[in-house]
Scaffold this motif. Sequence first.
Motif, PDB file in Angstrom:
ATOM      1  N   ASN A 175       0.864  -1.194   0.000  1.00 19.92           N
ATOM      2  CA  ASN A 175       0.000   0.000   0.000  1.00 19.92           C
ATOM      3  C   ASN A 175       0.899   1.242   0.000  1.00 19.92           C
ATOM      4  O   ASN A 175       2.124   1.131   0.134  1.00 19.92           O
ATOM      5  CB  ASN A 175      -0.958   0.016   1.208  1.00 19.92           C
ATOM      6  CG  ASN A 175      -0.226  -0.144   2.527  1.00 19.92           C
ATOM      7  OD1 ASN A 175       0.668   0.637   2.841  1.00 19.92           O
ATOM      8  ND2 ASN A 175      -0.574  -1.167   3.286  1.00 19.92           N
ATOM      9  N   ALA A 176       0.270   2.386  -0.120  1.00 17.79           N
ATOM     10  CA  ALA A 176       1.046   3.625  -0.204  1.00 17.79           C
ATOM     11  C   ALA A 176       1.713   3.962   1.129  1.00 17.79           C
ATOM     12  O   ALA A 176       2.837   4.475   1.167  1.00 17.79           O
ATOM     13  CB  ALA A 176       0.142   4.780  -0.634  1.00 17.79           C
ATOM     14  N   THR A 177       1.025   3.663   2.221  1.00 16.26           N
ATOM     15  CA  THR A 177       1.581   4.013   3.530  1.00 16.26           C
ATOM     16  C   THR A 177       2.877   3.248   3.791  1.00 16.26           C
ATOM     17  O   THR A 177       3.895   3.831   4.187  1.00 16.26           O
ATOM     18  CB  THR A 177       0.573   3.692   4.653  1.00 16.26           C
ATOM     19  OG1 THR A 177      -0.632   4.380   4.373  1.00 16.26           O
ATOM     20  CG2 THR A 177       1.093   4.092   6.013  1.00 16.26           C
ATOM     21  N   TYR A 188      -0.359  14.089   5.142  1.00 17.62           N
ATOM     22  CA  TYR A 188      -1.247  12.969   5.484  1.00 17.62           C
ATOM     23  C   TYR A 188      -0.958  12.449   6.899  1.00 17.62           C
ATOM     24  O   TYR A 188       0.189  12.338   7.309  1.00 17.62           O
ATOM     25  CB  TYR A 188      -1.047  11.863   4.441  1.00 17.62           C
ATOM     26  CG  TYR A 188      -1.984  10.710   4.601  1.00 17.62           C
ATOM     27  CD1 TYR A 188      -3.364  10.889   4.459  1.00 17.62           C
ATOM     28  CD2 TYR A 188      -1.520   9.433   4.884  1.00 17.62           C
ATOM     29  CE1 TYR A 188      -4.238   9.826   4.602  1.00 17.62           C
ATOM     30  CE2 TYR A 188      -2.384   8.360   5.030  1.00 17.62           C
ATOM     31  CZ  TYR A 188      -3.745   8.568   4.885  1.00 17.62           C
ATOM     32  OH  TYR A 188      -4.613   7.519   5.029  1.00 17.62           O
ATOM     33  N   THR A 240       2.804  16.104   0.823  1.00 19.07           N
ATOM     34  CA  THR A 240       1.743  15.380   0.134  1.00 19.07           C
ATOM     35  C   THR A 240       1.351  16.182  -1.103  1.00 19.07           C
ATOM     36  O   THR A 240       1.114  17.391  -1.011  1.00 19.07           O
ATOM     37  CB  THR A 240       0.525  15.206   1.078  1.00 19.07           C
ATOM     38  OG1 THR A 240       0.942  14.386   2.179  1.00 19.07           O
ATOM     39  CG2 THR A 240      -0.631  14.543   0.370  1.00 19.07           C
ATOM     40  N   VAL A 285      -1.382  15.640  -3.545  1.00 21.08           N
ATOM     41  CA  VAL A 285      -2.822  15.940  -3.492  1.00 21.08           C
ATOM     42  C   VAL A 285      -3.302  15.555  -2.103  1.00 21.08           C
ATOM     43  O   VAL A 285      -3.140  14.403  -1.683  1.00 21.08           O
ATOM     44  CB  VAL A 285      -3.589  15.153  -4.580  1.00 21.08           C
ATOM     45  CG1 VAL A 285      -5.079  15.132  -4.295  1.00 21.08           C
ATOM     46  CG2 VAL A 285      -3.329  15.759  -5.966  1.00 21.08           C
ATOM     47  N   THR A 323      -5.490  14.468   1.072  1.00 22.80           N
ATOM     48  CA  THR A 323      -6.519  13.430   1.174  1.00 22.80           C
ATOM     49  C   THR A 323      -7.910  14.043   1.346  1.00 22.80           C
ATOM     50  O   THR A 323      -8.911  13.416   1.037  1.00 22.80           O
ATOM     51  CB  THR A 323      -6.210  12.449   2.336  1.00 22.80           C
ATOM     52  OG1 THR A 323      -6.880  11.224   2.084  1.00 22.80           O
ATOM     53  CG2 THR A 323      -6.609  12.988   3.702  1.00 22.80           C
ATOM     54  N   ASP A 348       4.452  12.183  -1.294  1.00 25.86           N
ATOM     55  CA  ASP A 348       3.299  11.292  -1.168  1.00 25.86           C
ATOM     56  C   ASP A 348       2.352  11.623  -2.320  1.00 25.86           C
ATOM     57  O   ASP A 348       1.656  12.639  -2.297  1.00 25.86           O
ATOM     58  CB  ASP A 348       2.628  11.527   0.199  1.00 25.86           C
ATOM     59  CG  ASP A 348       1.357  10.695   0.369  1.00 25.86           C
ATOM     60  OD1 ASP A 348       0.796  10.244  -0.643  1.00 25.86           O
ATOM     61  OD2 ASP A 348       0.923  10.530   1.523  1.00 25.86           O
ATOM     62  N   CYS A 388      -0.061   9.594  -3.431  1.00 20.94           N
ATOM     63  CA  CYS A 388      -1.093   8.565  -3.344  1.00 20.94           C
ATOM     64  C   CYS A 388      -2.373   8.971  -4.087  1.00 20.94           C
ATOM     65  O   CYS A 388      -3.014   8.145  -4.731  1.00 20.94           O
ATOM     66  CB  CYS A 388      -1.397   8.339  -1.864  1.00 20.94           C
ATOM     67  SG  CYS A 388      -2.552   7.026  -1.578  1.00 20.94           S
ATOM     68  N   GLN A 389      -2.751  10.251  -3.982  1.00 25.07           N
ATOM     69  CA  GLN A 389      -4.010  10.693  -4.602  1.00 25.07           C
ATOM     70  C   GLN A 389      -3.785  11.305  -5.981  1.00 25.07           C
ATOM     71  O   GLN A 389      -4.759  11.606  -6.669  1.00 25.07           O
ATOM     72  CB  GLN A 389      -4.729  11.718  -3.704  1.00 25.07           C
ATOM     73  CG  GLN A 389      -5.225  11.186  -2.380  1.00 25.07           C
ATOM     74  CD  GLN A 389      -6.419  10.233  -2.505  1.00 25.07           C
ATOM     75  OE1 GLN A 389      -6.857   9.893  -3.603  1.00 25.07           O
ATOM     76  NE2 GLN A 389      -6.932   9.790  -1.379  1.00 25.07           N
ATOM     77  N   THR A 426      -0.505   4.322  -4.397  1.00 27.32           N
ATOM     78  CA  THR A 426      -1.308   3.132  -4.138  1.00 27.32           C
ATOM     79  C   THR A 426      -1.967   2.659  -5.419  1.00 27.32           C
ATOM     80  O   THR A 426      -2.072   3.423  -6.385  1.00 27.32           O
ATOM     81  CB  THR A 426      -2.358   3.475  -3.052  1.00 27.32           C
ATOM     82  OG1 THR A 426      -2.732   2.309  -2.356  1.00 27.32           O
ATOM     83  CG2 THR A 426      -3.592   4.146  -3.627  1.00 27.32           C
ATOM     84  N   ARG A 433      -5.248   1.125  -5.603  1.00 27.73           N
ATOM     85  CA  ARG A 433      -6.709   1.024  -5.633  1.00 27.73           C
ATOM     86  C   ARG A 433      -7.433   2.342  -5.888  1.00 27.73           C
ATOM     87  O   ARG A 433      -8.641   2.353  -6.084  1.00 27.73           O
ATOM     88  CB  ARG A 433      -7.218   0.452  -4.316  1.00 27.73           C
ATOM     89  CG  ARG A 433      -7.147   1.444  -3.166  1.00 27.73           C
ATOM     90  CD  ARG A 433      -7.599   0.869  -1.859  1.00 27.73           C
ATOM     91  NE  ARG A 433      -7.544   1.848  -0.788  1.00 27.73           N
ATOM     92  CZ  ARG A 433      -6.455   2.267  -0.180  1.00 27.73           C
ATOM     93  NH1 ARG A 433      -5.272   1.815  -0.560  1.00 27.73           N
ATOM     94  NH2 ARG A 433      -6.522   3.161   0.796  1.00 27.73           N
ATOM     95  N   LYS A 434      -6.755   3.471  -5.802  1.00 24.77           N
ATOM     96  CA  LYS A 434      -7.454   4.754  -5.906  1.00 24.77           C
ATOM     97  C   LYS A 434      -7.532   5.150  -7.381  1.00 24.77           C
ATOM     98  O   LYS A 434      -8.166   4.446  -8.164  1.00 24.77           O
ATOM     99  CB  LYS A 434      -6.772   5.796  -5.032  1.00 24.77           C
ATOM    100  CG  LYS A 434      -6.820   5.422  -3.538  1.00 24.77           C
ATOM    101  CD  LYS A 434      -6.156   6.475  -2.679  1.00 24.77           C
ATOM    102  CE  LYS A 434      -6.045   6.048  -1.227  1.00 24.77           C
ATOM    103  NZ  LYS A 434      -7.323   6.103  -0.507  1.00 24.77           N
TER     104      LYS A 434
HETATM  105  C1  PLP Z   1      -2.585  11.514   0.641  1.00 24.29           C
HETATM  106  C2  PLP Z   1      -2.640  10.071   1.051  1.00 24.29           C
HETATM  107  N1  PLP Z   1      -1.501   9.446   1.389  1.00 24.29           N
HETATM  108  C3  PLP Z   1      -1.487   8.163   1.766  1.00 24.29           C
HETATM  109  C4  PLP Z   1      -2.647   7.442   1.846  1.00 24.29           C
HETATM  110  C5  PLP Z   1      -2.583   6.021   2.319  1.00 24.29           C
HETATM  111  O1  PLP Z   1      -2.697   5.116   1.265  1.00 24.29           O
HETATM  112  P1  PLP Z   1      -2.844   3.573   1.570  1.00 24.29           P
HETATM  113  O2  PLP Z   1      -4.178   3.405   2.222  1.00 24.29           O
HETATM  114  O3  PLP Z   1      -2.739   2.893   0.229  1.00 24.29           O
HETATM  115  O4  PLP Z   1      -1.756   3.181   2.483  1.00 24.29           O
HETATM  116  C6  PLP Z   1      -3.868   8.034   1.526  1.00 24.29           C
HETATM  117  C7  PLP Z   1      -5.117   7.274   1.643  1.00 24.29           C
HETATM  118  O5  PLP Z   1      -6.203   7.781   1.677  1.00 24.29           O
HETATM  119  C8  PLP Z   1      -3.862   9.384   1.104  1.00 24.29           C
HETATM  120  O6  PLP Z   1      -4.989  10.007   0.786  1.00 24.29           O
END
Ligand code: PLP
Length: 397
Positions: free
Chosen positions: A89-91, A116, A164, A166, A168, A193, A195-196, A216, A218-219
């Motif tokens: 996952n991204a985290t 985030y 970050t 974009v 969350t 980051d 992720c978005q 990540t 799945r988004k």
């Molecule tokens: C900006 C941002 N970073 C990281 C994450 C975490 O991603 P993941 O749930 O794939 O670990 C999210 C999830 O909503 C996010 O919005």
Amino acid sequence: MGKSRDLRLNWQRARQDTPGCETVLHFNNAGAALMPQLVLDAVVGHLQLEAQIGGYEAAAQQVEAVERVYDAVATLLGCQRQEIALIENATRAWDMGFYSVPLKKGDRILTGVSEYGSNFIAFLQVARKTGATIEVIPNDEFGQISIPKLRQAIDERVKLIAITHVATNGGLVNPAVDVGNVAKDAGILYLLDACQSVGQMPINVNEIGCDMLSATGRKYLRGPRGTGFLYVREGVIEQLEPPFLDMQAAEWASKDTFRIRADARRFENWETNYAGKIGLGVAVDYALSWGLAAIEHRIRHLADRLRDQLSDMDGVKLQDLGQKKCGIVSFTVEEKEPSEIKQLLSEKKINLSVSSAQGTRLDMDARGLTSVLRASVHYYNTEAEVERFCTTLASLV
Ligand SMILES: Cc1ncc(COP(=O)(O)O)c(C=O)c1O
């Protein structure tokens, strides 16, 4: 005109490719987007193969499909395949990058107001253990990280800039390239980051100038859950020792020694979800087949339309920050809890999500918000869905 014609995307075909479009109005793409059929087929196909011939045997038969994922992600980000680690996952991808940065007492970490939550918790833990400090660069007048303030904050003790891209909790797109220029000028490591943002707009790590980037599956990429990746620039991999090592990340070279891999797979671990990885690769290829510029163009068109309509609605307040806004539309409704609205819309088969202060505490506290509604559109959504969403919402507020 010519340019926007080139960017037109055949959304009717995108919907035909997406079985979920028949059952829901899905504005929760920032949570997890609807998978296209071919991603689903790739995941299920691999699981069936595992069931028929055995998990290790299936992996051995599908080596090429798994290796292709590295090429697909590298093409998506404009980097080399050896700079990619596939992580669940991204985290955890972000963690593997962050916890590898050598930090000590007096070192400074610079970040932004919209960082985030999970990243900030990691900063706090490392600051407590090492004595490094965390400094939050204020926003500019648009609500995005202030580049002049970031530049002013630089000195020889700054060891990491981590922001970050974009947020969350809304439409904010931080100026990642400008941050990259500051980091490059000062020779400071830069962790983004994304992720978005990955999957909803073109991303090129060389243009951005980041040293590490996490995302990540799945988004906005529309891949399966439990997939993600980390990019690490080749020139910095050697300086970064992962917090965990196993037989994937390193070799047990002799009784008393080990050798860490030279490529980004030092950030991976051995056991993994092969079906998910293969599905991620198919999802990335699918996004590339539409073109990220065309995807971004359509998403912005739908998001702008949604913002326009929400801004005219009594009792609704848009909450998006930033000069450039993306497909995530955040808002609050007077005298109604976001969770209540979410539930009422869900009963009408309309999906959106609630973003709570946990995700972006610094920003939410500063604005006196405890949670916001988050409607996030994708290219397979339609103008008609925007209308239906707004009409239904108007009947609830
Ligand atoms: C900006 C941002 N970073 C990281 C994450 C975490 O991603 P993941 O749930 O794939 O670990 C999210 C999830 O909503 C996010 O919005």
